[in-house]
Design a protein around this motif. Structure first.
Motif, PDB file in Angstrom:
ATOM      1  N   UNK A 328       0.954  -1.023   0.048  1.00  0.00           N
ATOM      2  CA  UNK A 328      -0.150   0.134  -0.361  1.00  0.00           C
ATOM      3  C   UNK A 328       1.160   0.920   0.148  1.00  0.00           C
ATOM      4  N   UNK A 329       0.136   2.501   0.047  1.00  0.00           N
ATOM      5  CA  UNK A 329       0.869   3.775   0.247  1.00  0.00           C
ATOM      6  C   UNK A 329       2.158   3.896   1.098  1.00  0.00           C
ATOM      7  N   UNK A 330       2.558   2.877   2.472  1.00  0.00           N
ATOM      8  CA  UNK A 330       3.335   3.461   3.322  1.00  0.00           C
ATOM      9  C   UNK A 330       4.470   2.101   2.951  1.00  0.00           C
ATOM     10  N   UNK A 360      -6.408  -3.896  15.030  1.00  0.00           N
ATOM     11  CA  UNK A 360      -5.996  -3.241  14.442  1.00  0.00           C
ATOM     12  C   UNK A 360      -5.910  -3.981  13.175  1.00  0.00           C
ATOM     13  N   UNK A 361      -6.781  -3.263  11.982  1.00  0.00           N
ATOM     14  CA  UNK A 361      -5.771  -3.412  10.273  1.00  0.00           C
ATOM     15  C   UNK A 361      -6.759  -2.273   9.705  1.00  0.00           C
ATOM     16  N   UNK A 362      -6.310  -2.406   8.733  1.00  0.00           N
ATOM     17  CA  UNK A 362      -6.126  -1.390   8.106  1.00  0.00           C
ATOM     18  C   UNK A 362      -5.179  -0.808   7.059  1.00  0.00           C
ATOM     19  N   UNK A 363      -5.289   0.509   5.769  1.00  0.00           N
ATOM     20  CA  UNK A 363      -4.218   0.403   4.776  1.00  0.00           C
ATOM     21  C   UNK A 363      -4.076   2.285   5.099  1.00  0.00           C
ATOM     22  N   UNK A 383      -7.417  -4.176  -0.341  1.00  0.00           N
ATOM     23  CA  UNK A 383      -7.287  -4.556   0.441  1.00  0.00           C
ATOM     24  C   UNK A 383      -8.122  -5.182   1.533  1.00  0.00           C
ATOM     25  N   UNK A 384      -9.167  -4.507   2.334  1.00  0.00           N
ATOM     26  CA  UNK A 384      -9.913  -4.923   3.248  1.00  0.00           C
ATOM     27  C   UNK A 384     -11.115  -5.935   2.708  1.00  0.00           C
ATOM     28  N   UNK A 385     -11.593  -5.790   1.191  1.00  0.00           N
ATOM     29  CA  UNK A 385     -12.265  -7.314   1.001  1.00  0.00           C
ATOM     30  C   UNK A 385     -11.117  -8.783   0.712  1.00  0.00           C
TER      31      UNK A 385
END
Ligand code: PNW
Length: 454
Positions: A328-330, A360-363, A383-385
């Motif tokens: 992802x962006x990071x 936590x989980x995310x992007x 990502x989430x799906x």
């Protein structure tokens, strides 16, 4: 109308807790209001060159003032729960000593507003904003900080447990130790050697254990306590018996300094032998305090650490990642959706916690506002799906994951990356503080509404 999609076999158990997560310094702002003391993040962010673009958390999302509107947005999404953190320097401006009533009052108002919206508050006691006065006395290098943390944790839980029924002692011990005290990218920006680092880490896990005891001693009966750890996200590179066995070994060994010692009540022999004379000083009594049983274990999962079976002393090895691996962006945020199956599964197999949460989980995404005013963060939706698909498998197989907290509700102060790396499902214009739910917010709302993959 009834959903047309057939999501049989893709649903989550009834009562599954869908939530979002934030942290005090990343969203609150109002750093000089309500009697708040100075934290190491105020000091660090105001030191030139430490945070990209010279960004600070002085204003952030102004959540300190805008939480009623933000809770309305949470309600709109259908969130069942909300994880926030309590700023230690709002409760004890000097770390210890005289508590600050205005700080307690703020978190009481926040919890009340959540409850009024039908959203269950989950509070983290330490998400990295250590009072500066304690850092001046050595911070986590000083064993007394573990005791100070326990006092703060007990006091705060005692004041809030009439409203808040779930507390997490610390968020991501691994991250604040390794990034704050080893690489120096985060506050307080130190680069300690191996021996000092091992001792400091021991004080941190001791602080956690004493914190669990203090919450139990001061909170109302029925209050549950756990943590939220950046567990090493061990995932077998290939789903085959030898690699799964390797992953099991890696899960214990790689986490021994943090979640491992807490759940095993001891460091692994390999860890202590490897450190030799640099091993931490500790007593059997320390280990008993550290391993005080918890009511739940929270794991933060962003990326996957792929391992394979290996013919070496440990029986496993980490798979090196090619440059072309998607992220992802990071730059650190490699996409590894199977981690959301394997991490809770392996933690459950090894340690059988009473309950598990994905805390936590995310992007991060390069979000921009489209000409039509919407934010189409299709990469975050992808990502989430994918991650949620693997979590659904874990839950369907009986792994006791009770809830999922998406990081994050709002774009916010992403530590040393400042405001450039956006993790929210709600876009924040940092000039006007205007909130715009992104496409991922619509996606998450649909998942929650169906209680199934969308
Ligand atoms: C977590 N890594 O940090 C924190 O708990 C949040 O405060 C933060 O905003 C969020 O994840 C996004 O970064 C992490 O390098 C930082 O693996 C780094 C890593 C993982 C988590």
């Amino acid at each position: 109308p009834k959903a047309v999609a057939n999501h049989a076999g893709r649903s989550f158990p009834e009562g599954f807790l869908w939530g979002s997560a934030t942290a005090s310094y990343q969203v609150e702002g109002a750093v000089k209001e309500g009697g708040r003391g100075v934290s190491i993040w105020d000091t660090f962010a105001h030191t030139p060159g430490k945070v990209d673009s010279g960004d600070t958390g002085d204003v952030a999302d102004d959540f300190y003032h805008r939480f009623p509107q933000d809770i309305a947005l949470m309600k709109e999404l259908g969130l069942k729960t909300c994880r926030f953190s309590i700023a230690w320097p709002r409760i004890f401006p000097n770390g210890t000593g005289q508590p600050n009533q205005a700080g307690i009052d703020f978190y009481r108002r926040l919890a009340d507003a959540l409850l009024a919206a039908g959203i269950e508050p989950y509070a983290t006691l330490y998400h990295w904003d250590l009072p500066q006065t304690l850092q001046d006395k050595g911070g986590w290098q000083n064993r007394d900080t573990a005791k100070a943390f326990a006092e703060y944790a007990g006091y705060t839980a005692g004041k809030l447990s009439d409203r808040v029924k779930h507390f997490m002692t610390m968020n991501e011990m691994r991250t604040f130790v390794e990034v704050g005290y080893q690489s120096g990218r985060h506050a307080p920006g130190l680069k300690l050697g191996r021996k000092d680092l091992a001792q400091l880490t021991h004080h941190v896990v001791l602080g956690h254990g004493l914190g669990v005891q203090a919450v139990r001693a001061h909170a109302q009966k029925g209050t549950l306590v756990g943590l939220a750890e950046n567990v090493s996200s061990i995932t077998p590179a290939i789903e085959a018996p030898e690699h799964i066995e390797a992953a099991r070994k890696a899960m214990r060994e790689d986490n021994t300094m943090y979640l491992g010692v807490i759940l095993d009540g001891n460091y692994t022999d390999h860890y202590l032998q490897k450190l030799g004379a640099d091993a931490p000083q500790f007593t059997a009594e320390d280990l008993r305090a550290i391993s005080t049983p918890m009511d739940f274990v929270g794991v933060n999962v962003y990326t996957a650490s792929y391992v394979r079976a290996a013919d070496n002393e440990l029986g496993y090895a980490h798979v090196p990642m090619p440059k072309s691996y998607p992220h992802m962006l990071s730059p650190w945020l490699n996409i590894g959706p199977e981690a959301l199956y394997w991490v809770p599964k392996l933690v459950n197999d090894l340690w059988k916690p009473k309950a598990l949460f994905i805390t936590e989980n995310g992007a991060s995404s390069a979000d921009t506002v489209n000409g039509d005013g919407h934010v189409y963060d299709m990469d975050r939706v992808m990502y989430l799906r994918n991650y949620l698909g693997h979590l659904q498998r874990a839950v369907a197989e009986g792994v006791p994951v009770k809830g999922y907290f998406l990081w994050s509700l709002l774009d916010n102060f992403e530590w040393a990356d400042g405001y450039a790396k956006r993790f929210g499902i709600i876009y924040v214009d940092f000039k006007t503080q205007k909130r715009t739910p992104k496409l991922s917010a619509d996606f998450y709302k649909e998942v929650i509404r169906r209680n199934a993959l969308a």
